[in-house]
Design an enzyme around this catalytic site. Structure first.
Site, PDB file in Angstrom:
ATOM      1  N   ILE A 185       0.968  -1.241  -0.092  1.00  0.00           N
ATOM      2  CA  ILE A 185      -0.157  -0.130   0.026  1.00  0.00           C
ATOM      3  C   ILE A 185       0.881   1.328   0.065  1.00  0.00           C
ATOM      4  O   ILE A 185       0.549   2.247  -0.682  1.00  0.00           O
ATOM      5  CB  ILE A 185      -1.058  -0.203   1.409  1.00  0.00           C
ATOM      6  N   LEU A 320      -5.248 -10.936  -0.457  1.00  0.00           N
ATOM      7  CA  LEU A 320      -5.498 -10.694  -1.671  1.00  0.00           C
ATOM      8  C   LEU A 320      -6.896 -10.920  -2.350  1.00  0.00           C
ATOM      9  O   LEU A 320      -7.245 -11.976  -2.059  1.00  0.00           O
ATOM     10  CB  LEU A 320      -4.160 -11.398  -2.668  1.00  0.00           C
ATOM     11  N   HIS A 445       7.127 -12.075 -31.089  1.00  0.00           N
ATOM     12  CA  HIS A 445       8.272 -11.057 -31.133  1.00  0.00           C
ATOM     13  C   HIS A 445       7.554  -9.639 -31.814  1.00  0.00           C
ATOM     14  O   HIS A 445       7.173  -9.841 -32.616  1.00  0.00           O
ATOM     15  CB  HIS A 445       9.541 -11.773 -31.757  1.00  0.00           C
TER      16      HIS A 445
HETATM   17  P1  FAD Z   1     -13.297  -7.458   1.717  1.00  0.00           P
HETATM   18  O1  FAD Z   1     -13.031  -7.159   0.516  1.00  0.00           O
HETATM   19  O2  FAD Z   1     -12.716  -6.646   2.786  1.00  0.00           O
HETATM   20  O3  FAD Z   1     -14.862  -7.376   1.925  1.00  0.00           O
HETATM   21  C1  FAD Z   1     -15.742  -7.700   3.113  1.00  0.00           C
HETATM   22  C2  FAD Z   1     -16.839  -6.978   2.921  1.00  0.00           C
HETATM   23  O4  FAD Z   1     -17.553  -7.614   4.341  1.00  0.00           O
HETATM   24  C3  FAD Z   1     -16.869  -5.478   3.239  1.00  0.00           C
HETATM   25  O5  FAD Z   1     -17.620  -5.063   2.212  1.00  0.00           O
HETATM   26  C4  FAD Z   1     -17.561  -5.246   4.664  1.00  0.00           C
HETATM   27  O6  FAD Z   1     -18.371  -4.106   4.855  1.00  0.00           O
HETATM   28  C5  FAD Z   1     -18.531  -6.537   4.832  1.00  0.00           C
HETATM   29  N1  FAD Z   1     -18.954  -6.799   6.134  1.00  0.00           N
HETATM   30  C6  FAD Z   1     -18.027  -6.922   7.282  1.00  0.00           C
HETATM   31  N2  FAD Z   1     -18.607  -7.118   8.151  1.00  0.00           N
HETATM   32  C7  FAD Z   1     -19.843  -7.504   7.915  1.00  0.00           C
HETATM   33  C8  FAD Z   1     -21.118  -8.049   8.616  1.00  0.00           C
HETATM   34  N3  FAD Z   1     -21.039  -8.301  10.121  1.00  0.00           N
HETATM   35  N4  FAD Z   1     -22.062  -7.955   8.015  1.00  0.00           N
HETATM   36  C9  FAD Z   1     -22.376  -7.475   6.639  1.00  0.00           C
HETATM   37  N5  FAD Z   1     -21.342  -7.330   6.007  1.00  0.00           N
HETATM   38  C10 FAD Z   1     -20.205  -7.275   6.839  1.00  0.00           C
HETATM   39  N6  FAD Z   1      -5.744  -7.087  -3.405  1.00  0.00           N
HETATM   40  C11 FAD Z   1      -5.406  -7.405  -4.610  1.00  0.00           C
HETATM   41  O7  FAD Z   1      -5.298  -8.603  -5.004  1.00  0.00           O
HETATM   42  N7  FAD Z   1      -5.004  -6.658  -5.786  1.00  0.00           N
HETATM   43  C12 FAD Z   1      -4.797  -5.074  -5.692  1.00  0.00           C
HETATM   44  O8  FAD Z   1      -4.449  -4.556  -6.481  1.00  0.00           O
HETATM   45  C13 FAD Z   1      -5.375  -4.810  -4.066  1.00  0.00           C
HETATM   46  N8  FAD Z   1      -5.242  -3.720  -4.042  1.00  0.00           N
HETATM   47  C14 FAD Z   1      -5.242  -3.062  -2.574  1.00  0.00           C
HETATM   48  C15 FAD Z   1      -5.555  -1.747  -2.424  1.00  0.00           C
HETATM   49  C16 FAD Z   1      -5.900  -1.168  -1.194  1.00  0.00           C
HETATM   50  C17 FAD Z   1      -5.690   0.283  -1.093  1.00  0.00           C
HETATM   51  C18 FAD Z   1      -6.048  -2.040  -0.205  1.00  0.00           C
HETATM   52  C19 FAD Z   1      -6.562  -1.583   1.142  1.00  0.00           C
HETATM   53  C20 FAD Z   1      -6.298  -3.484  -0.504  1.00  0.00           C
HETATM   54  C21 FAD Z   1      -5.771  -3.979  -1.700  1.00  0.00           C
HETATM   55  N9  FAD Z   1      -6.025  -5.368  -2.085  1.00  0.00           N
HETATM   56  C22 FAD Z   1      -5.502  -5.502  -3.209  1.00  0.00           C
HETATM   57  C23 FAD Z   1      -6.437  -6.344  -0.967  1.00  0.00           C
HETATM   58  C24 FAD Z   1      -8.076  -6.559  -1.228  1.00  0.00           C
HETATM   59  O9  FAD Z   1      -8.564  -5.419  -1.273  1.00  0.00           O
HETATM   60  C25 FAD Z   1      -8.508  -7.506  -0.071  1.00  0.00           C
HETATM   61  O10 FAD Z   1      -7.549  -8.788  -0.125  1.00  0.00           O
HETATM   62  C26 FAD Z   1      -9.634  -8.264  -0.456  1.00  0.00           C
HETATM   63  O11 FAD Z   1     -10.738  -7.034  -0.762  1.00  0.00           O
HETATM   64  C27 FAD Z   1     -10.438  -9.402   0.365  1.00  0.00           C
HETATM   65  O12 FAD Z   1     -11.568  -9.502   0.019  1.00  0.00           O
HETATM   66  P2  FAD Z   1     -12.558 -10.121   1.070  1.00  0.00           P
HETATM   67  O13 FAD Z   1     -13.867 -10.844   0.220  1.00  0.00           O
HETATM   68  O14 FAD Z   1     -11.991 -11.048   1.939  1.00  0.00           O
HETATM   69  O15 FAD Z   1     -12.920  -9.091   2.075  1.00  0.00           O
HETATM   70  P1  NAD Z   2       2.242  -4.825   4.493  1.00  0.00           P
HETATM   71  O1  NAD Z   2       2.251  -5.972   5.240  1.00  0.00           O
HETATM   72  O2  NAD Z   2       2.318  -5.237   2.964  1.00  0.00           O
HETATM   73  O3  NAD Z   2       3.460  -3.816   4.578  1.00  0.00           O
HETATM   74  C1  NAD Z   2       3.262  -3.145   5.849  1.00  0.00           C
HETATM   75  C2  NAD Z   2       4.661  -2.632   6.211  1.00  0.00           C
HETATM   76  O4  NAD Z   2       4.750  -1.864   7.219  1.00  0.00           O
HETATM   77  C3  NAD Z   2       5.770  -3.736   6.512  1.00  0.00           C
HETATM   78  O5  NAD Z   2       6.806  -3.695   5.510  1.00  0.00           O
HETATM   79  C4  NAD Z   2       6.125  -3.321   7.860  1.00  0.00           C
HETATM   80  O6  NAD Z   2       7.427  -3.801   8.165  1.00  0.00           O
HETATM   81  C5  NAD Z   2       5.883  -1.908   8.014  1.00  0.00           C
HETATM   82  N1  NAD Z   2       5.815  -1.720   9.477  1.00  0.00           N
HETATM   83  C6  NAD Z   2       4.899  -2.097  10.325  1.00  0.00           C
HETATM   84  N2  NAD Z   2       4.981  -1.448  11.435  1.00  0.00           N
HETATM   85  C7  NAD Z   2       5.777  -0.243  11.205  1.00  0.00           C
HETATM   86  C8  NAD Z   2       6.347   0.897  12.125  1.00  0.00           C
HETATM   87  N3  NAD Z   2       5.882   1.208  13.496  1.00  0.00           N
HETATM   88  N4  NAD Z   2       7.351   1.541  11.501  1.00  0.00           N
HETATM   89  C9  NAD Z   2       7.552   1.481  10.288  1.00  0.00           C
HETATM   90  N5  NAD Z   2       7.173   0.534   9.402  1.00  0.00           N
HETATM   91  C10 NAD Z   2       6.324  -0.350   9.930  1.00  0.00           C
HETATM   92  O7  NAD Z   2       0.878  -4.012   4.713  1.00  0.00           O
HETATM   93  P2  NAD Z   2       0.028  -2.911   3.477  1.00  0.00           P
HETATM   94  O8  NAD Z   2       1.071  -2.261   2.639  1.00  0.00           O
HETATM   95  O9  NAD Z   2      -0.677  -1.859   4.621  1.00  0.00           O
HETATM   96  O10 NAD Z   2      -1.121  -3.911   2.816  1.00  0.00           O
HETATM   97  C11 NAD Z   2      -2.092  -4.309   3.584  1.00  0.00           C
HETATM   98  C12 NAD Z   2      -2.539  -5.695   2.723  1.00  0.00           C
HETATM   99  O11 NAD Z   2      -3.136  -5.430   1.519  1.00  0.00           O
HETATM  100  C13 NAD Z   2      -1.356  -6.431   2.319  1.00  0.00           C
HETATM  101  O12 NAD Z   2      -1.456  -7.824   2.723  1.00  0.00           O
HETATM  102  C14 NAD Z   2      -1.309  -6.254   0.969  1.00  0.00           C
HETATM  103  O13 NAD Z   2      -1.026  -7.748   0.124  1.00  0.00           O
HETATM  104  C15 NAD Z   2      -2.678  -5.972   0.764  1.00  0.00           C
HETATM  105  N6  NAD Z   2      -2.723  -5.205  -0.491  1.00  0.00           N
HETATM  106  C16 NAD Z   2      -2.400  -5.658  -1.956  1.00  0.00           C
HETATM  107  C17 NAD Z   2      -2.219  -4.996  -3.123  1.00  0.00           C
HETATM  108  C18 NAD Z   2      -1.872  -5.747  -4.306  1.00  0.00           C
HETATM  109  O14 NAD Z   2      -1.883  -6.764  -4.344  1.00  0.00           O
HETATM  110  N7  NAD Z   2      -1.376  -4.805  -5.411  1.00  0.00           N
HETATM  111  C19 NAD Z   2      -2.295  -3.533  -2.970  1.00  0.00           C
HETATM  112  C20 NAD Z   2      -2.682  -2.944  -1.604  1.00  0.00           C
HETATM  113  C21 NAD Z   2      -2.721  -4.015  -0.686  1.00  0.00           C
END
Ligand code: FAD
Ligand code: NAD
Length: 467
Positions: A185, A320, A445
């Protein structure tokens, strides 16, 4: 009271795919979502909006820094940040609507409100107005996802000290953005604002960035991001932050034990995410959480309570979207009596910086820990005609193969379109290809894919053709 074969709680990529797959398999399905839009973190505050801003900022960066080299002159170039953010929101909305359409198409009932277990087979749904209704179900799939981790000593005010959620909806481009955490992130959102003109400093506790990937990728990515002007403070432990007016001062301890201060107008806390189970009523059915607040499941993703499954970010494994999706399909198929399987080793990871970084399978550090003998083939993009034509010459593709059998054990790449290229590594490894198998397949290519063939030639017999 409505009765279902399966109720899914949470409509992120795990939940909505689980619901669709259950419906395809003939079950009567309901999905419960707390918010009035479907799609979860991924669609609303994760994958989709972040990629919309990454693509938009990358276009600007190219126009500003690279177009002239291609003979394209721009005058009066500037960023309409309001429009950029509005476009992002439109894309999110299209995706929300698309998922709502899929629910309708698959005859899945959608309930809006917080889903909470009353008993194992009865779920209460409470909407934003506090109105409550109950539904009955034979089986339940919990897909409630995750939320940003907060540091106990660093309160998030959501205005100046923000999480990724607020970073996707800012109304101005930060002047100086301090990012805590050099994970995916931090690197992705740092790239967005750096390209748009912010001074970005990433403060990371470890001695490397992108720690979830092969070390070579993190090193190369940091070198390239540094070259573009991003700043990194590694081995630096954040201790706290204070807000004064529009200024945030982050206090940290560097590797020499010295206290350092980093100032910015915004501070993004990106130190990981934690499973989200609040309000689910797990205590009513006897499901406990592990030490990392995750719901424990067996190989079939079933919890300690038979008939209740959990998938996605709320359980162990990579956080993910595509991992959550695979688990959604697995849970549905298992409930239907099938024998599905996920090869977790082959779930690719991507960091959507530019260049993109992508990985699948074992990293070099994994193989060293396992004591496995391996060969390395590493081919630089700059040796490809396609890269020279496009101007994207940075990065490499690295193939790790078993020293004895030549089977591909890991593929790691950083370069143009690595996010899409990585799938060739996934397919190769799923079919247990050797590096030689790939090196004998025709690759078009000029394309970046030739880099994969060349890296395989190097891994199998150290005989690249174009280097
Ligand atoms: P979520 O997507 O978190 O969905 C859970 C849902 O459950 C939410 O809508 C929530 O409101 C709902 N919910 C929770 N509790 C309740 C309840 N009690 N009743 C009803 N509803 C409820 N992953 C990738 O693979 N590629 C990426 O490029 C990527 N980019 C990211 C960028 C950012 C900034 C962030 C934060 C994450 C990113 N991720 C990415 C990670 C990805 O978003 C998550 O791994 C994924 O959304 C997880 O899916 P999920 O279905 O487990 O849960
Ligand atoms: P991350 O676990 O990828 O990285 C967090 C980083 O913060 C680590 O490197 C850790 O060492 C550091 N950290 C922790 N405590 C700290 C401190 N006190 N001071 C300084 N550094 C510290 O987590 P994220 O980047 O927050 O992402 C969260 C999740 O969302 C991840 O599991 C990631 O795979 C998923 N995500 C995936 C994508 C993608 O697939 N492209 C994009 C965004 C997020």
């Amino acid at each position: 009271m409505s009765t279902y074969n399966v109720v899914v709680i949470g409509s992120g990529p795990g939940g909505y795919i689980a619901a669709i797959r259950c419906a395809q398999l003939g079950m009567k399905v309901a999905i419960i979502e707390k918010y009035d839009v479907l799609g979860g973190t991924c669609t609303n505050v994760g994958c989709i909006p972040s990629k919309a801003l990454l693509d938009a900022s990358e276009h600007y960066h190219n126009a500003e820094k690279r177009f002239a080299d291609f003979g394209i002159n721009t005058t009066g170039l500037n960023v309409d940040f309001t429009r950029m953010v509005a476009r992002k929101s439109e894309i999110v909305k299209q995706t929300n609507d698309g998922i709502a359409f899929l629910m309708k198409k698959n005859k899945i009932d959608v309930y809006t409100g917080v889903g909470s277990f009353v008993t194992k087979n009865k779920i209460a749904i409470t909407n934003a107005k506090g109105e409550k209704q109950e539904i009955e179900t034979e089986k339940t799939i919990i897909a409630t996802g995750s939320k940003p981790t907060a540091l106990p000593f660093l309160p998030i005010d959501k205005k100046r000290i923000i999480t990724s959620t607020e970073a996707l909806t800012l109304t101005e481009i930060p002047k100086q953005l301090v990012i805590i955490g050099g994970g995916i992130i931090g690197l992705e959102l740092g790239s967005v604002y750096h390209r748009l003109g912010a001074k970005v400093t990433i403060v990371e506790f470890l001695d490397k960035i992108a720690a979830s990937m092969d070390d070579d990728l993190g090193k190369e990515l940091m070198r390239l991001l540094k070259k573009s002007g991003m700043e990194f403070m590694l081995s630096t432990k954040v201790k706290g932050a204070a807000i004064k007016g529009e200024e945030v001062t982050v206090t940290a301890e560097n590797k020499n034990g010295e206290t350092v201060e980093i100032k910015g107008d915004y501070c993004l806390v990106a130190v990981g995410r934690v499973p989200y189970t609040e309000g689910l009523g797990l205590e009513n059915i006897g499901i406990a959480l592990d030490e990392r607040k995750r719901i424990s499941v067996n190989d079939h993703l079933e919890t300690a309570v038979p008939g209740i499954f959990a998938i996605g970010d709320v359980i162990r494994g990579a956080m993910l979207a595509h991992k959550a999706e695979e688990e959604g399909a697995l849970a549905a198929e298992y409930i239907a009596g099938q024998k599905p399987h996920i090869n977790y080793n082959l779930i690719p990871g991507v960091c959507y910086t530019w260049p993109e970084a992508a990985s699948v399978g074992a990293s070099e550090q994994d193989l060293k820990t396992q004591g496995k003998a391996y060969k390395v083939g590493k081919f630089p993009f700059r040796a490809l005609g396609r890269s020279r034509a496009s101007g994207d010459i940075d990065g490499f593709i690295k193939v790790l193969a078993d020293k004895e059998t030549d089977e591909i054990l890991g593929v790691h790449m950083i370069g143009a379109r690595a996010a899409d290229l990585i799938i060739e590594g996934v397919v190769a490894m799923e079919y247990r290809a050797s590096a030689e198998d790939i090196s004998r397949m025709s690759h078009p290519h000029p394309t970046y894919t030739e880099g994969f063939k060349e890296a395989c030639l190097m891994a199998t017999d150290n005989r690249p053709l174009n280097m």
